[in-house]
Design a protein around this motif. Structure first.
Motif, mmCIF file in Angstrom:
data_model
loop_
_atom_site.group_PDB
_atom_site.id
_atom_site.type_symbol
_atom_site.label_atom_id
_atom_site.label_comp_id
_atom_site.label_asym_id
_atom_site.label_seq_id
_atom_site.Cartn_x
_atom_site.Cartn_y
_atom_site.Cartn_z
ATOM 1 N N LEU A 297 -38.463 7.849 10.745
ATOM 2 C CA LEU A 297 -37.623 6.757 11.242
ATOM 3 C C LEU A 297 -38.322 5.408 11.044
ATOM 4 O O LEU A 297 -37.695 4.432 10.600
ATOM 5 C CB LEU A 297 -37.281 6.980 12.716
ATOM 6 C CG LEU A 297 -36.409 5.915 13.378
ATOM 7 C CD1 LEU A 297 -35.084 5.723 12.624
ATOM 8 C CD2 LEU A 297 -36.122 6.262 14.839
ATOM 9 N N ARG A 301 -36.791 2.451 8.832
ATOM 10 C CA ARG A 301 -36.560 1.115 9.400
ATOM 11 C C ARG A 301 -37.255 0.059 8.547
ATOM 12 O O ARG A 301 -36.703 -1.012 8.289
ATOM 13 C CB ARG A 301 -37.098 1.040 10.825
ATOM 14 C CG ARG A 301 -36.196 1.686 11.861
ATOM 15 C CD ARG A 301 -36.861 1.608 13.217
ATOM 16 N NE ARG A 301 -36.062 2.237 14.269
ATOM 17 C CZ ARG A 301 -36.542 2.560 15.472
ATOM 18 N NH1 ARG A 301 -37.813 2.297 15.772
ATOM 19 N NH2 ARG A 301 -35.782 3.135 16.362
ATOM 20 N N LYS A 317 -31.146 7.959 8.808
ATOM 21 C CA LYS A 317 -31.633 6.953 9.755
ATOM 22 C C LYS A 317 -30.730 6.911 10.995
ATOM 23 O O LYS A 317 -31.223 6.901 12.121
ATOM 24 C CB LYS A 317 -31.680 5.573 9.088
ATOM 25 C CG LYS A 317 -32.161 4.457 10.009
ATOM 26 C CD LYS A 317 -32.424 3.171 9.257
ATOM 27 C CE LYS A 317 -32.798 2.027 10.181
ATOM 28 N NZ LYS A 317 -31.699 1.582 11.062
ATOM 29 N N ASP A 318 -29.424 6.949 10.781
ATOM 30 C CA ASP A 318 -28.487 6.937 11.918
ATOM 31 C C ASP A 318 -28.731 8.142 12.828
ATOM 32 O O ASP A 318 -28.731 8.005 14.056
ATOM 33 C CB ASP A 318 -27.034 6.966 11.423
ATOM 34 C CG ASP A 318 -26.616 5.634 10.804
ATOM 35 O OD1 ASP A 318 -27.367 4.644 10.974
ATOM 36 O OD2 ASP A 318 -25.560 5.590 10.145
ATOM 37 N N GLU A 321 -31.994 7.606 14.701
ATOM 38 C CA GLU A 321 -31.830 6.561 15.732
ATOM 39 C C GLU A 321 -31.146 7.162 16.966
ATOM 40 O O GLU A 321 -31.550 6.906 18.108
ATOM 41 C CB GLU A 321 -30.993 5.374 15.218
ATOM 42 C CG GLU A 321 -31.599 4.570 14.064
ATOM 43 C CD GLU A 321 -32.698 3.592 14.476
ATOM 44 O OE1 GLU A 321 -33.144 3.635 15.643
ATOM 45 O OE2 GLU A 321 -33.129 2.806 13.604
ATOM 46 N N GLU A 325 -32.811 7.541 20.671
ATOM 47 C CA GLU A 325 -32.156 6.872 21.784
ATOM 48 C C GLU A 325 -32.000 7.852 22.956
ATOM 49 O O GLU A 325 -32.252 7.500 24.115
ATOM 50 C CB GLU A 325 -30.793 6.361 21.331
ATOM 51 C CG GLU A 325 -30.278 5.224 22.197
ATOM 52 C CD GLU A 325 -29.010 4.632 21.602
ATOM 53 O OE1 GLU A 325 -29.089 4.102 20.475
ATOM 54 O OE2 GLU A 325 -27.960 4.725 22.260
#
Ligand SMILES: [Zn+2]
Length: 446
Positions: A297, A301, A317-318, A321, A325
Motif C-alpha cells: 500500500l 500510494r 490500492k482501493d 485502503e 481503514e
C-alpha cells in the motif's frame, strides 16, 4: 542465556538529547545511561550520570533520542517477505530458510529490534538459527521461539509440521516443542492465508486450545494464538491463552476480497463484550498492524503520487485502503475501550510483502489510529516485553535491565516517523555494526 553475552566491555556511557525510557522514569532531557557488561547500571540526567566519566567513555548523540530496543512480539524469521505466497515460499528447503533468517534478523536488528518473538517456522530451523547466534556466527536479536506452530491437519502453517489433531496429540506436540527449546507455544486458533483455510472460522475449539495451554503452563511456557476470527478470540479466552495475535474480529457473512496478500475473508465486526473479557482476564492482544499488505500500500500510494496507476494497481490500492481503514477502526475501538495497557504492536514480518526492517510502520499506524507517539513506542517496547514474558530483562531503559538500546535522529515523541531514522543500536551493551535499515532493502521505504 542470550547471544549478547560476549566478553564484557568496560564501563561506558551513552548520552542523548533525550532519553525516552518507556518506563517509570518517563522522558529525561539531556539524559544518559551507564553500561557495565551487558547491563544498564545507571540512568538519569547526563550531568549526574556522566559526572566522573572520562570523556572517551561517553558516546554522545546530539539532537537524538535514546529509547529501549524494540520488542517485536510476532515475526516469522524463516520467511522472506518477498511477495511469494506461502505455497511458493515453502518450496524453499530448510537450508534456504535458515539463510533467509540470517538476512531477516540483520534487517530487524538494524531497525532497532533487539528482541524478537518468532511465531512459527518449519521443522527445527528457528532453533538452529538461535544456536548459530549463540555461537557468535552472526549478530541477531534475542530470540524467543515457538518452533513449529501447533495446528490441525491442513490448518494454517501446517507445512511447518506441527500438526496435531485431538487432545492427546496436542499435548504431545507441546511437550515435544518444549523439549526442543520452545520458549512459548503458538497455536493456530483460526484459519489464515494458507490455501484452503477460512480465516473467519475458528480452527480449534476451546477444549483443544485448553489442552495446549494447560500443558504449556505446566512446563512454564507462555502461550499465544493466531486469531483472525472473532469466534477464535472467544475460544482463546475460554481456554486461558496469555496472548492472541491479529484480533481482526472476523465474522462469517459477506466474503470480501481485500486484494493480493490478504486472503478473502469475512467482515470485521468489533465486539466490546470480547474486549471486556480481554481486560478482565489480563490477556494481551498482539496487533499485527502492518501485516496483510501495508508495504504494498505504501508503494502504491507513493506511485500514485507521481504517476498513473494501472487499472489492476488502482483496484489493489482501493482494496488495501479499505482493509487498513477497517484495521485502524478496530484498533481505535480497542483503545477507546481501555485495552491500551494490553495492546502490543508487532510486525508479523515474513509472510507475503511484510518485510523485516520496517517495524516503524506498525507504530505509525498506531498513531494514525489514535495512540500518542509515546504510547505507540510503549506498545512495541515495554508492553510487548510484558506480553512476551521478558519485562525483567528488557523493554524499558532502566537500571538493572539489559542495555538493549535504540538511538534515533530527532524526536519521535513529536513525530513517530523519526523511528525509521536509526542512529545506532545496542544489544546487551554492544553497539551493533549495522547498515542503516533501509540500505538492505530493495526499494525505498516510502
Ligand atoms: Zn504470523
Amino acid at each position: 542465556m542470550s547471544g549478547a553475552s560476549r566478553e564484557s566491555p568496560s564501563k561506558h556511557y551513552v548520552r542523548a538529547a533525550r532519553v525516552a525510557t518507556a518506563g517509570a522514569r518517563g522522558t529525561i532531557e539531556d539524559g544518559a545511561v551507564a553500561i557495565e557488561g551487558s547491563r544498564i547500571t545507571a540512568i538519569g540526567s547526563a550531568a549526574d550520570v556522566t559526572a566522573n566519566a572520562p570523556a572517551a567513555a561517553v558516546e554522545t548523540y546530539r539532537d537524538s533520542t535514546l529509547l529501549p530496543g524494540l520488542v517485536d512480539a510476532h515475526a516469522h524469521l524463516t520467511l522472506a517477505g518477498d511477495r511469494r505466497t506461502y505455497e511458493q515460499m515453502v518450496l524453499d528447503p530448510d537450508e534456504m530458510m535458515a539463510l533467509v533468517s540470517v538476512r531477516n534478523l540483520q534487517r530487524h536488528l538494524a531497525c532497532g529490534v533487539t528482541t524478537l518473538r518468532d511465531n512459527g517456522g518449519r521443522n527445527r530451523v528457528t532453533f538452529i538459527v538461535r544456536e548459530a547466534i549463540n555461537r557468535g556466527y552472526f549478530v541477531g536479536p534475542r530470540l524467543l521461539l515457538s518452533g513449529r506452530p501447533v495446528t490441525h491437519r491442513h490448518g494454517h502453517f501446517y507445512w511447518c509440521n506441527g500438526v496435531a489433531d485431538g487432545l492427546d496429540a496436542i499435548r504431545a506436540t507441546v511437550r515435544q516443542l518444549v523439549a526442543e527449546g520452545a520458549d512459548h507455544i503458538k497455536i493456530m486458533a483460526s484459519g489464515g492465508a494458507t490455501a484452503g483455510n477460512i480465516p473467519y472460522y475458528a480452527s480449534y475449539g476451546a477444549e483443544e486450545l485448553r489442552a495446549a495451554v494447560e500443558t504449556a503452563h505446566g512446563l512454564g511456557r507462555l502461550t499465544t494464538a493466531h486469531c483472525r476470527a472473532k469466534q477464535s478470540m472467544i475460544n482463546a479466552l475460554d481456554a486461558g491463552l496469555d496472548c492472541i495475535e491479529h484480533a481482526e474480529f472476523l465474522v462469517p457473512g459477506q466474503v470480501v476480497e481485500y486484494g493480493a496478500g490478504v486472503s478473502s475473508s469475512g467482515i470485521m465486526e468489533y465486539d466490546p463484550r470480547v474486549t471486556e473479557r480481554f481486560l478482565r482476564q489480563d490477556t494481551f492482544i498482539s496487533y499485527t498492524f502492518q501485516a496483510g499488505g501495508y508495504d504494498s500500500l505504501v508503494e502504491l500510494r507513493t506511485k500514485a503520487g507521481h504517476e498513473r496507476l494501472t487499472p489492476a494497481e488502482a483496484t489493489r490500492k482501493d482494496a488495501l485502503e479499505a482493509y487498513y481503514e477497517m484495521k485502524l477502526g478496530i484498533f481505535n475501538r480497542l483503545m477507546g475501550d481501555g485495552m491500551r495497557p494490553l495492546l502490543v504492536v508487532s510486525s508479523d514480518a515474513g509472510p507475503f510483502d511484510c518485510e523485516f526492517g520496517r517495524m516503524h510502520y506498525g507504530m505509525e499506524l498506531a498513531v494514525q489510529a489514535g495512540m500518542s507517539p509515546l504510547q505507540a513506542i510503549e506498545a512495541a517496547t515495554s508492553i510487548a516485553a510484558r506480553a512476551c514474558g521478558v519485562a525483567a530483562l528488557t523493554g524499558t531503559v532502566e537500571a538493572g535491565k539489559e542495555a538493549d538500546l535504540l538511538v534515533v535522529h530527532g524526536n519521535p515523541l513529536t513525530d513517530i516517523r523519526r523511528m525509521a531514522d536509526v542512529a545506532a543500536v545496542y544489544k546487551g551493551g554492544l553497539k551493533v555494526g549495522v547498515l542503516p535499515p533501509n540500505a538492505l532493502l530493495p526499494s525505498p521505504p516510502r
